[in-house]
Motif scaffolding. Structure first.
Motif, PDB file in Angstrom:
ATOM      1  N   MET A  25       0.822  -1.202   0.000  1.00  0.00           N
ATOM      2  CA  MET A  25       0.000   0.000   0.000  1.00  0.00           C
ATOM      3  C   MET A  25       0.860   1.257   0.000  1.00  0.00           C
ATOM      4  O   MET A  25       1.885   1.316   0.668  1.00  0.00           O
ATOM      5  CB  MET A  25      -0.913  -0.010   1.225  1.00  0.00           C
ATOM      6  N   LEU A  29       0.721   5.445   0.570  1.00  0.00           N
ATOM      7  CA  LEU A  29      -0.082   6.479   1.221  1.00  0.00           C
ATOM      8  C   LEU A  29       0.590   7.835   1.111  1.00  0.00           C
ATOM      9  O   LEU A  29       1.796   7.968   1.303  1.00  0.00           O
ATOM     10  CB  LEU A  29      -0.274   6.128   2.697  1.00  0.00           C
ATOM     11  N   SER A  30      -0.211   8.842   0.804  1.00  0.00           N
ATOM     12  CA  SER A  30       0.212  10.235   0.936  1.00  0.00           C
ATOM     13  C   SER A  30      -0.944  10.998   1.551  1.00  0.00           C
ATOM     14  O   SER A  30      -1.965  11.214   0.894  1.00  0.00           O
ATOM     15  CB  SER A  30       0.592  10.841  -0.423  1.00  0.00           C
ATOM     16  N   GLU A  31      -0.797  11.379   2.811  1.00  0.00           N
ATOM     17  CA  GLU A  31      -1.901  12.074   3.494  1.00  0.00           C
ATOM     18  C   GLU A  31      -2.070  13.510   3.034  1.00  0.00           C
ATOM     19  O   GLU A  31      -3.156  14.076   3.130  1.00  0.00           O
ATOM     20  CB  GLU A  31      -1.680  12.065   5.012  1.00  0.00           C
ATOM     21  N   GLU A  77       4.153  16.373  -0.644  1.00  0.00           N
ATOM     22  CA  GLU A  77       4.616  15.176  -1.370  1.00  0.00           C
ATOM     23  C   GLU A  77       5.762  15.522  -2.320  1.00  0.00           C
ATOM     24  O   GLU A  77       5.696  16.498  -3.077  1.00  0.00           O
ATOM     25  CB  GLU A  77       3.449  14.560  -2.157  1.00  0.00           C
ATOM     26  N   GLY A 134      -5.048  14.017  -0.912  1.00  0.00           N
ATOM     27  CA  GLY A 134      -4.481  12.823  -0.292  1.00  0.00           C
ATOM     28  C   GLY A 134      -4.844  11.604  -1.108  1.00  0.00           C
ATOM     29  O   GLY A 134      -5.849  11.602  -1.835  1.00  0.00           O
ATOM     30  N   ILE A 175      -4.548   7.037  -1.228  1.00  0.00           N
ATOM     31  CA  ILE A 175      -4.117   5.692  -0.847  1.00  0.00           C
ATOM     32  C   ILE A 175      -4.254   4.823  -2.088  1.00  0.00           C
ATOM     33  O   ILE A 175      -5.316   4.789  -2.707  1.00  0.00           O
ATOM     34  CB  ILE A 175      -4.972   5.092   0.283  1.00  0.00           C
ATOM     35  N   SER A 176      -3.180   4.131  -2.456  1.00  0.00           N
ATOM     36  CA  SER A 176      -3.227   3.162  -3.550  1.00  0.00           C
ATOM     37  C   SER A 176      -2.878   1.794  -2.983  1.00  0.00           C
ATOM     38  O   SER A 176      -1.841   1.634  -2.331  1.00  0.00           O
ATOM     39  CB  SER A 176      -2.241   3.531  -4.668  1.00  0.00           C
ATOM     40  N   ASN A 200      -7.425   3.048  -6.068  1.00  0.00           N
ATOM     41  CA  ASN A 200      -6.884   4.337  -5.643  1.00  0.00           C
ATOM     42  C   ASN A 200      -7.986   5.170  -4.984  1.00  0.00           C
ATOM     43  O   ASN A 200      -8.992   5.495  -5.619  1.00  0.00           O
ATOM     44  CB  ASN A 200      -6.316   5.084  -6.854  1.00  0.00           C
ATOM     45  N   LEU A 249      -6.889  10.969   5.766  1.00  0.00           N
ATOM     46  CA  LEU A 249      -6.748   9.537   5.552  1.00  0.00           C
ATOM     47  C   LEU A 249      -6.029   8.921   6.757  1.00  0.00           C
ATOM     48  O   LEU A 249      -4.860   9.202   7.016  1.00  0.00           O
ATOM     49  CB  LEU A 249      -5.973   9.257   4.256  1.00  0.00           C
ATOM     50  N   HIS A 296      -8.521   4.001   7.368  1.00  0.00           N
ATOM     51  CA  HIS A 296      -8.669   4.036   5.915  1.00  0.00           C
ATOM     52  C   HIS A 296      -7.697   3.082   5.237  1.00  0.00           C
ATOM     53  O   HIS A 296      -8.030   2.440   4.244  1.00  0.00           O
ATOM     54  CB  HIS A 296      -8.437   5.458   5.381  1.00  0.00           C
ATOM     55  N   GLN A 297      -6.490   2.998   5.773  1.00  0.00           N
ATOM     56  CA  GLN A 297      -5.508   2.071   5.207  1.00  0.00           C
ATOM     57  C   GLN A 297      -5.979   0.630   5.374  1.00  0.00           C
ATOM     58  O   GLN A 297      -5.845  -0.188   4.452  1.00  0.00           O
ATOM     59  CB  GLN A 297      -4.153   2.274   5.877  1.00  0.00           C
TER      60      GLN A 297
END
Length: 246
Positions: free
Chosen positions: A99, A101-103, A108, A125, A127-128, A142, A151, A155-156
């Motif tokens: 996974m 993640l970028s909140e 970024e 934000g 999550i992939s 995504n 996130l 959420h993860q």
């Protein structure tokens, strides 16, 4: 009075909400026979069901090559499309098999070009999560947030469960499509076969129905009589070919 005009803090998903999401996903995909249709249902259900997620997309690879995308909002489809560049959270999730993640995309430093496009659409934000479908197709689901730092670890966890469940359901969709294609090939072979094709033609003439329906009539007769399909066809052709007594 100092009023906080930001959106309310999004509540994290609980076990019941996640279970409801997986149930809805199963119900939405269980009878779908087309892979692209299944992807569209998947991103729509995920977007609507996951609190704090504003958009959802899916990136698919078949035999290592881009194999299409699905997006809950068509404007954002380019974020999931690897043809716009492979440097993206989806591709990183697929390559690393974990996974991503970028909140907060304002902080970024990865995927520079992708991040710029995403922020232009209001994505703050992402999550992939990698999705294993079968030996040919892999992908990434995504989840996009329209606000920064919403996130959460829940959420993860939801994304991980969603990816695992979606992989199983999408594999079943592809299996159904393969079975249908194989059945279609068998039907085509039967329709081109002499006596069966003749019998199908007789039924089509009598009932005014298409060949697929006529073939199913033959199959139903064979099952009810417990005799081979070819024998049913031979009997029907023999009956209609027999000269009538004058």
């Amino acid at each position: 009075m100092n009023l906080d005009m930001r959106d309310p803090v999004v509540e994290t998903l609980g076990v019941l909400e996640t279970a409801a999401l997986l149930r809805e996903l199963t119900a939405g995909l269980i009878a779908v026979g087309d892979f692209d249709e299944a992807l569209n249902a998947l991103v729509r259900i995920a977007r609507d069901a996951v609190a704090g997620v504003s958009w959802c997309g899916f990136t698919a690879l078949r035999a290592g090559e881009p194999a299409g995308v699905a997006a809950s909002d068509a404007r954002l489809a380019g974020l999931d499309d690897l043809r716009h560049g492979p440097d993206s959270p989806a591709m990183e999730a697929i390559h690393r098999r974990e996974m991503i993640l970028s909140e907060n995309l304002t902080r970024e430093t990865r995927w520079t070009a992708w991040t710029g496009r995403a922020r232009e659409f209001g994505v703050q934000g992402v999550i992939s999560a990698p999705v294993d479908v079968d030996e040919q197709v892999i992908g990434s689901i995504n989840l996009y947030a329209g606000a920064s730092d919403v996130l959460t670890p829940q959420h993860q966890l939801t994304a991980m469960l969603l990816a695992e469940h979606a992989g199983l359901l999408l594999a079943a969709v592809r299996d159904r499509a393969r079975v249908a294609a194989q059945a279609g090939d068998r039907d085509a072979a039967l329709l081109s076969e002499g006596v069966v094709g003749q019998a199908v033609g007789v039924i089509m003439t009598q009932r005014g129905c298409p060949p697929e329906e006529a073939l199913q009539v033959l199959r139903s007769a064979a099952e009810s009589l417990s005799i081979p399909l070819r024998e049913v066809a031979e009997r029907l052709v023999s009956t209609v070919s027999r000269p009538r007594d004058s």
